[in-house]
Design a protein around this motif. Structure first.
Motif, short mmCIF file in Angstrom:
data_model
loop_
_atom_site.label_atom_id
_atom_site.label_comp_id
_atom_site.label_asym_id
_atom_site.label_seq_id
_atom_site.Cartn_x
_atom_site.Cartn_y
_atom_site.Cartn_z
N LEU A 150 110.54 -40.44 104.74
CA LEU A 150 111.22 -40.42 103.45
C LEU A 150 112.71 -40.12 103.54
O LEU A 150 113.47 -40.57 102.68
CB LEU A 150 110.54 -39.41 102.52
N VAL A 151 113.12 -39.35 104.53
CA VAL A 151 114.54 -39.00 104.66
C VAL A 151 115.31 -40.13 105.36
O VAL A 151 116.30 -40.64 104.84
CB VAL A 151 114.72 -37.67 105.42
N ALA A 152 114.84 -40.51 106.56
CA ALA A 152 115.53 -41.52 107.36
C ALA A 152 114.92 -42.91 107.22
O ALA A 152 115.38 -43.86 107.85
CB ALA A 152 115.54 -41.11 108.82
N LYS A 229 104.39 -41.17 90.18
CA LYS A 229 103.30 -40.42 90.80
C LYS A 229 103.78 -39.71 92.07
O LYS A 229 103.41 -38.55 92.32
CB LYS A 229 102.16 -41.39 91.14
N ALA A 230 104.60 -40.39 92.86
CA ALA A 230 105.07 -39.82 94.12
C ALA A 230 106.01 -38.63 93.89
O ALA A 230 105.85 -37.57 94.50
CB ALA A 230 105.77 -40.89 94.95
N PHE A 231 106.99 -38.80 92.98
CA PHE A 231 107.96 -37.73 92.74
C PHE A 231 107.37 -36.56 91.97
O PHE A 231 107.98 -35.49 91.91
CB PHE A 231 109.18 -38.29 92.02
N ALA A 232 106.21 -36.76 91.37
CA ALA A 232 105.51 -35.64 90.73
C ALA A 232 104.86 -34.74 91.76
O ALA A 232 104.53 -33.58 91.47
CB ALA A 232 104.46 -36.16 89.75
N ASP A 234 104.94 -32.26 94.73
CA ASP A 234 105.95 -31.28 95.16
C ASP A 234 106.47 -31.59 96.56
O ASP A 234 107.67 -31.46 96.83
CB ASP A 234 105.37 -29.87 95.11
N THR A 235 105.58 -31.98 97.47
CA THR A 235 105.98 -32.23 98.86
C THR A 235 106.89 -33.45 98.95
O THR A 235 107.94 -33.40 99.60
CB THR A 235 104.73 -32.45 99.74
N ILE A 236 106.49 -34.54 98.31
CA ILE A 236 107.29 -35.77 98.37
C ILE A 236 108.64 -35.56 97.68
O ILE A 236 109.68 -36.00 98.19
CB ILE A 236 106.53 -36.94 97.72
N ARG A 237 108.64 -34.89 96.53
CA ARG A 237 109.88 -34.67 95.81
C ARG A 237 110.85 -33.80 96.61
O ARG A 237 112.05 -34.08 96.67
CB ARG A 237 109.60 -34.02 94.45
N ALA A 238 110.33 -32.78 97.25
CA ALA A 238 111.19 -31.89 98.04
C ALA A 238 111.76 -32.60 99.26
O ALA A 238 112.95 -32.45 99.58
CB ALA A 238 110.40 -30.65 98.47
N GLU A 272 117.15 -35.70 91.63
CA GLU A 272 116.10 -34.84 92.20
C GLU A 272 115.48 -35.46 93.44
O GLU A 272 115.17 -34.76 94.40
CB GLU A 272 115.00 -34.59 91.16
N ALA A 273 115.25 -36.77 93.41
CA ALA A 273 114.59 -37.44 94.51
C ALA A 273 114.94 -38.92 94.48
O ALA A 273 115.36 -39.45 93.45
CB ALA A 273 113.07 -37.26 94.42
N GLY A 274 114.77 -39.59 95.62
CA GLY A 274 115.06 -41.01 95.68
C GLY A 274 114.54 -41.63 96.97
O GLY A 274 114.31 -40.93 97.95
#
Length: 354
Positions: A150-152, A229-232, A234-238, A272-274
């Motif tokens: 998710l980061v790279a 659903k994914a950004f809801a 906590d792990t994926i959003r963080a 918040e997330a992307g």
């Protein structure tokens, strides 16, 4: 004799006077022409200045053209009000590239614990970019692989997670499609866990090979459903909101340093997330979640030449449109009626006879 001399002198005086008057008139004519030319020359710059001033004023008066959103498909929803703010071709089926990894992360979290150790497969070097650079045989935790995913946007991390799934890579992709149907994404189809195109080579009867390319496809509206659903989670959003991370490795002391592919995280927007995505077929794609004040915007752009620019434009317009609609609602809302005071009878104290 004297008269003849006198007449000749008079003729000479008349002739000289005529010449003098002619020369004087010629001099006056030349002088007036030069003054007229000088006046004309002096008036020309003033006319040019007036024309330039009028042009500049007309340019200033002309309204500036609004920058256009160039993505093939756009969808923006305000999650706080559950209201669609902007939509362009929201149901058009398009390649989604690495936005696939949001579904990869959801399926991984459904079936694999974060502390589980996973072995990197031997074929990992053949996975095309973008990659983290995982070494074959290295053992990594599911949590660290999700960071690489998710980061790279590491394609090698996606393949490692899929290969370690119970039932293998084919089963993992089947679970991705099943979860998409469960979320209501009926026009979404996954062929790879990374978002890369799948190349299927088939042989014809004449011996020639036929190469068929399959791309993971979805719509802007359905990607918004998956991203919601994914950004809801906590792990994926963080994880998807981090600018960088270092994966711990059993083979490398320095580990695998990561840098986020999402440039919006390094700006001043309330993101918040992307998740970013790109392939030659899909173009640039981006799913983002913003939280300005009481509003929560989920924005998806597909097939964009500049996904960061388009997302900024959509966010600003969505915020402006929402603020305008809120002002109109407050104006149209009926004012509460003032409370009427109840008139109670005044009680007089009774005199007690002593």
């Amino acid at each position: 004799m004297f008269n003849c001399v006198r007449n000749s002198a008079a003729h000479r005086n008349f002739f000289s006077r005529t010449i003098f008057c002619f020369l004087l008139g010629l001099i006056l004519l030349v002088w007036s022409g030069s003054t007229l030319q000088a006046a004309a020359r002096s008036s020309k710059p003033e006319e040019k200045q007036k024309k330039s001033d009028s042009r500049q004023s007309s340019k200033k008066k002309a309204p500036a053209a609004k920058p256009m959103v160039k993505a093939k498909a756009v969808y923006c929803v305000n999650l706080a009000r559950n209201k669609t703010v902007m939509a362009r071709n929201p149901d058009k089926q398009l390649p989604v590239a690495s936005l696939t990894k949001l579904m990869t992360a959801l399926v991984t979290l459904d079936h694999m614990p974060l502390n589980r150790k996973v072995r990197v497969p031997s074929y990992i070097k053949k996975v095309p970019k973008s990659v983290v650079g995982l070494k074959p045989g290295d053992q990594l935790s599911v949590k660290d692989l999700l960071h690489g995913l998710l980061v790279a946007s590491g394609n090698d991390c996606a393949e490692t997670l899929a290969s370690s799934f119970p039932g293998g890579r084919t089963r993992f992709i089947a679970m991705m499609n099943r979860k998409a149907r469960a979320l209501g994404a009926t026009r979404t189809r996954f062929y790879t866990p990374s978002g890369l195109d799948q190349r299927v080579v088939r042989k014809k009867k004449n011996g020639k090979r036929r190469v068929r390319v399959r791309s993971n496809v979805s719509t802007a509206r359905e990607i918004a459903m998956i991203a919601r659903k994914a950004f809801a989670n906590d792990t994926i959003r963080a994880i998807s909101g981090k600018k960088g991370y270092v994966i711990r490795s059993a083979k490398l002391k320095s580990g695998y340093p990561l840098r986020s592919t999402n440039k919006l995280l390094r700006g001043n927007l309330p993101i918040e997330a992307g998740k970013t995505g790109y392939t030659h077929r899909a173009g640039h794609c981006l799913a983002s979640k913003f939280h300005p004040g009481r509003n929560i915007f989920l924005i998806v752009v597909l097939g964009s030449p500049d996904h960061f620019r388009d997302t900024r434009l959509v966010y600003k317009r969505a915020l402006k449109k929402t603020e305008k609609s809120l002002k109109q609602e407050t104006k149209q809302a009926p004012k509460p009626e003032p409370k009427q005071r109840s008139h109670r009878p005044i009680r007089t104290a009774k005199r007690v006879a002593g």
